[in-house]
Design a protein around this motif. Sequence first.
Motif, PDB file in Angstrom:
ATOM      1  N   PRO A 163       0.824  -1.218   0.000  1.00  0.00           N
ATOM      2  CA  PRO A 163       0.000   0.000   0.000  1.00  0.00           C
ATOM      3  C   PRO A 163       0.855   1.265   0.000  1.00  0.00           C
ATOM      4  N   GLN A 164       2.114   1.133   0.442  1.00  0.00           N
ATOM      5  CA  GLN A 164       2.993   2.308   0.449  1.00  0.00           C
ATOM      6  C   GLN A 164       3.287   2.814  -0.958  1.00  0.00           C
ATOM      7  N   GLU A 165       3.155   1.930  -1.957  1.00  0.00           N
ATOM      8  CA  GLU A 165       3.403   2.371  -3.338  1.00  0.00           C
ATOM      9  C   GLU A 165       2.108   2.640  -4.104  1.00  0.00           C
ATOM     10  N   ALA A 166       0.977   2.397  -3.465  1.00  0.00           N
ATOM     11  CA  ALA A 166      -0.296   2.453  -4.203  1.00  0.00           C
ATOM     12  C   ALA A 166      -0.593   3.846  -4.767  1.00  0.00           C
ATOM     13  N   PHE A 167      -0.307   4.877  -3.987  1.00  0.00           N
ATOM     14  CA  PHE A 167      -0.642   6.226  -4.444  1.00  0.00           C
ATOM     15  C   PHE A 167       0.084   6.555  -5.749  1.00  0.00           C
ATOM     16  N   GLN A 168       1.375   6.283  -5.766  1.00  0.00           N
ATOM     17  CA  GLN A 168       2.178   6.576  -6.966  1.00  0.00           C
ATOM     18  C   GLN A 168       1.706   5.739  -8.166  1.00  0.00           C
ATOM     19  N   LEU A 169       1.429   4.469  -7.921  1.00  0.00           N
ATOM     20  CA  LEU A 169       0.999   3.604  -9.022  1.00  0.00           C
ATOM     21  C   LEU A 169      -0.368   4.043  -9.550  1.00  0.00           C
ATOM     22  N   ARG A 170      -1.238   4.438  -8.658  1.00  0.00           N
ATOM     23  CA  ARG A 170      -2.571   4.906  -9.081  1.00  0.00           C
ATOM     24  C   ARG A 170      -2.439   6.147  -9.961  1.00  0.00           C
ATOM     25  N   CYS A 181      -3.312  -4.984  -2.735  1.00  0.00           N
ATOM     26  CA  CYS A 181      -2.288  -4.701  -1.713  1.00  0.00           C
ATOM     27  C   CYS A 181      -2.316  -5.631  -0.506  1.00  0.00           C
ATOM     28  N   PRO A 182      -1.308  -6.507  -0.415  1.00  0.00           N
ATOM     29  CA  PRO A 182      -1.036  -7.181   0.863  1.00  0.00           C
ATOM     30  C   PRO A 182      -0.156  -6.217   1.683  1.00  0.00           C
ATOM     31  N   GLY A 183       0.351  -6.685   2.828  1.00  0.00           N
ATOM     32  CA  GLY A 183       1.150  -5.783   3.653  1.00  0.00           C
ATOM     33  C   GLY A 183       0.230  -4.780   4.329  1.00  0.00           C
ATOM     34  N   VAL A 184      -0.955  -5.232   4.685  1.00  0.00           N
ATOM     35  CA  VAL A 184      -1.924  -4.352   5.345  1.00  0.00           C
ATOM     36  C   VAL A 184      -2.034  -4.784   6.806  1.00  0.00           C
ATOM     37  N   ARG A 185      -1.833  -3.828   7.710  1.00  0.00           N
ATOM     38  CA  ARG A 185      -1.869  -4.139   9.136  1.00  0.00           C
ATOM     39  C   ARG A 185      -2.627  -3.061   9.913  1.00  0.00           C
ATOM     40  N   LYS A 195       7.184  -6.051   5.550  1.00  0.00           N
ATOM     41  CA  LYS A 195       8.099  -4.921   5.766  1.00  0.00           C
ATOM     42  C   LYS A 195       7.487  -3.585   5.358  1.00  0.00           C
ATOM     43  N   ARG A 196       6.638  -3.605   4.323  1.00  0.00           N
ATOM     44  CA  ARG A 196       6.123  -2.310   3.829  1.00  0.00           C
ATOM     45  C   ARG A 196       4.605  -2.280   4.072  1.00  0.00           C
ATOM     46  N   THR A 197       4.229  -1.733   5.212  1.00  0.00           N
ATOM     47  CA  THR A 197       2.816  -1.834   5.603  1.00  0.00           C
ATOM     48  C   THR A 197       2.148  -0.472   5.737  1.00  0.00           C
ATOM     49  N   PHE A 198       0.828  -0.501   5.593  1.00  0.00           N
ATOM     50  CA  PHE A 198      -0.063   0.605   5.897  1.00  0.00           C
ATOM     51  C   PHE A 198      -1.256   0.004   6.637  1.00  0.00           C
ATOM     52  N   THR A 199      -2.034   0.845   7.280  1.00  0.00           N
ATOM     53  CA  THR A 199      -3.277   0.355   7.884  1.00  0.00           C
ATOM     54  C   THR A 199      -4.313   0.174   6.757  1.00  0.00           C
ATOM     55  N   PRO A 200      -5.404  -0.551   7.016  1.00  0.00           N
ATOM     56  CA  PRO A 200      -6.436  -0.715   5.974  1.00  0.00           C
ATOM     57  C   PRO A 200      -6.950   0.633   5.451  1.00  0.00           C
ATOM     58  N   ALA A 201      -7.212   1.572   6.340  1.00  0.00           N
ATOM     59  CA  ALA A 201      -7.747   2.872   5.890  1.00  0.00           C
ATOM     60  C   ALA A 201      -6.723   3.623   5.051  1.00  0.00           C
ATOM     61  N   GLN A 202      -5.461   3.588   5.474  1.00  0.00           N
ATOM     62  CA  GLN A 202      -4.415   4.253   4.682  1.00  0.00           C
ATOM     63  C   GLN A 202      -4.301   3.623   3.296  1.00  0.00           C
ATOM     64  N   ALA A 203      -4.421   2.295   3.237  1.00  0.00           N
ATOM     65  CA  ALA A 203      -4.285   1.588   1.960  1.00  0.00           C
ATOM     66  C   ALA A 203      -5.414   1.965   0.995  1.00  0.00           C
ATOM     67  N   LYS A 205      -7.193   4.740   1.105  1.00  0.00           N
ATOM     68  CA  LYS A 205      -6.986   6.162   0.748  1.00  0.00           C
ATOM     69  C   LYS A 205      -5.893   6.308  -0.305  1.00  0.00           C
ATOM     70  N   ALA A 206      -4.885   5.425  -0.255  1.00  0.00           N
ATOM     71  CA  ALA A 206      -3.787   5.499  -1.216  1.00  0.00           C
ATOM     72  C   ALA A 206      -4.196   5.017  -2.612  1.00  0.00           C
ATOM     73  N   GLY A 207      -5.346   4.360  -2.707  1.00  0.00           N
ATOM     74  CA  GLY A 207      -5.820   3.959  -4.040  1.00  0.00           C
ATOM     75  C   GLY A 207      -5.897   2.468  -4.296  1.00  0.00           C
ATOM     76  N   ALA A 208      -5.737   1.658  -3.239  1.00  0.00           N
ATOM     77  CA  ALA A 208      -5.831   0.201  -3.434  1.00  0.00           C
ATOM     78  C   ALA A 208      -7.266  -0.195  -3.800  1.00  0.00           C
ATOM     79  N   ASN A 209      -7.387  -1.143  -4.739  1.00  0.00           N
ATOM     80  CA  ASN A 209      -8.718  -1.688  -5.056  1.00  0.00           C
ATOM     81  C   ASN A 209      -9.089  -2.792  -4.085  1.00  0.00           C
ATOM     82  N   TYR A 210      -8.091  -3.612  -3.765  1.00  0.00           N
ATOM     83  CA  TYR A 210      -8.313  -4.726  -2.835  1.00  0.00           C
ATOM     84  C   TYR A 210      -7.206  -4.766  -1.796  1.00  0.00           C
ATOM     85  N   LEU A 211      -7.570  -5.142  -0.590  1.00  0.00           N
ATOM     86  CA  LEU A 211      -6.602  -5.352   0.483  1.00  0.00           C
ATOM     87  C   LEU A 211      -6.543  -6.843   0.783  1.00  0.00           C
TER      88      LEU A 211
END
Length: 238
Positions: A163-170, A181-185, A195-203, A205-211
């Motif tokens: 999810p840490q890269e989702a915003f840029q990819l979107r 996006c896995p790596g959701v905590r 290693k590279r995590t965001f919370t579900p809400a952050q993910a 907001k960053a533009g993930a379609n699925y967590l």
Amino acid sequence: MTNNKIIVPLDVPDLQSAIVLVEKLDEVSFWKVGLELFTASGPQVLEYLKCKEKKIFLDLKFHDIPNTVAGACRSAARYGVDLLTIHAAAGKDALKAAKEAATEEANKLSLQPPRLIAISLLTSISSRQLAFDLKIPLELPEYVLQMALMAKEVGLNGSVCSPQEAFQLREVCGDDFLLVCPGVRPTWADKDDQKRTFTPAQAIKAGANYLVIGRPITASTEPILAWEKICAELITTT
Ligand SMILES: O=C(O)c1cc(=O)[nH]c(=O)n1[C@@H]1O[C@H](COP(=O)(O)O)[C@@H](O)[C@H]1O
């Protein structure tokens, strides 16, 4: 409580354990079958999930030469699954061959082709590991972006990223490009080997379609409660 953006992995050793989890978490509509369970149960688990009218993410992370991944995708397409993974690092020719084979086979059988998504970089890899272990001379976000762009260029449906890269990819890949996006905590859960995590809400907001959220739910002593807590957090924060 339902949430159709959360995919729960069935990271369990056998079919019976998978059935117990699916029966317990009745509200979950999208399940992931990965290497551990598919190696143990084969397609039986897919038949079971189809009978239960669940959506299926078949996460076998293909990584091989073009001819081999094409064959694997042809076989996978016959199961009528919704999502299928391949490693972007298999290269452009392999991604292209995989996509063509999956689409061709599904069309031949009048099935919906699986949405083929490329793993950009596993969420268990840190910037340090990318540089020092894998010897990739790019900043991590740039590497992930290049992998996603390669997948998009050859017609894949999307990418698996943290999810840490989702915003840029979107931003770069557009709204039609699927971001899984896995790596959701949640804040209250252990990070385990991620290693590279965001919370579900952050993910979201960053533009993930699925967590993809596993152990915070499945390894919890109260999986239903954990699921409901995550769903509630998403409702109140997004
Ligand atoms: O393809 C995947 O689903 C995947 C890619 C990735 O980069 N990282 C990753 O953790 N996964 C999968 O996502 C799930 C994450 O599970 P938890 O870490 O338990 O939430 C596991 O089933 C992993 O196989």
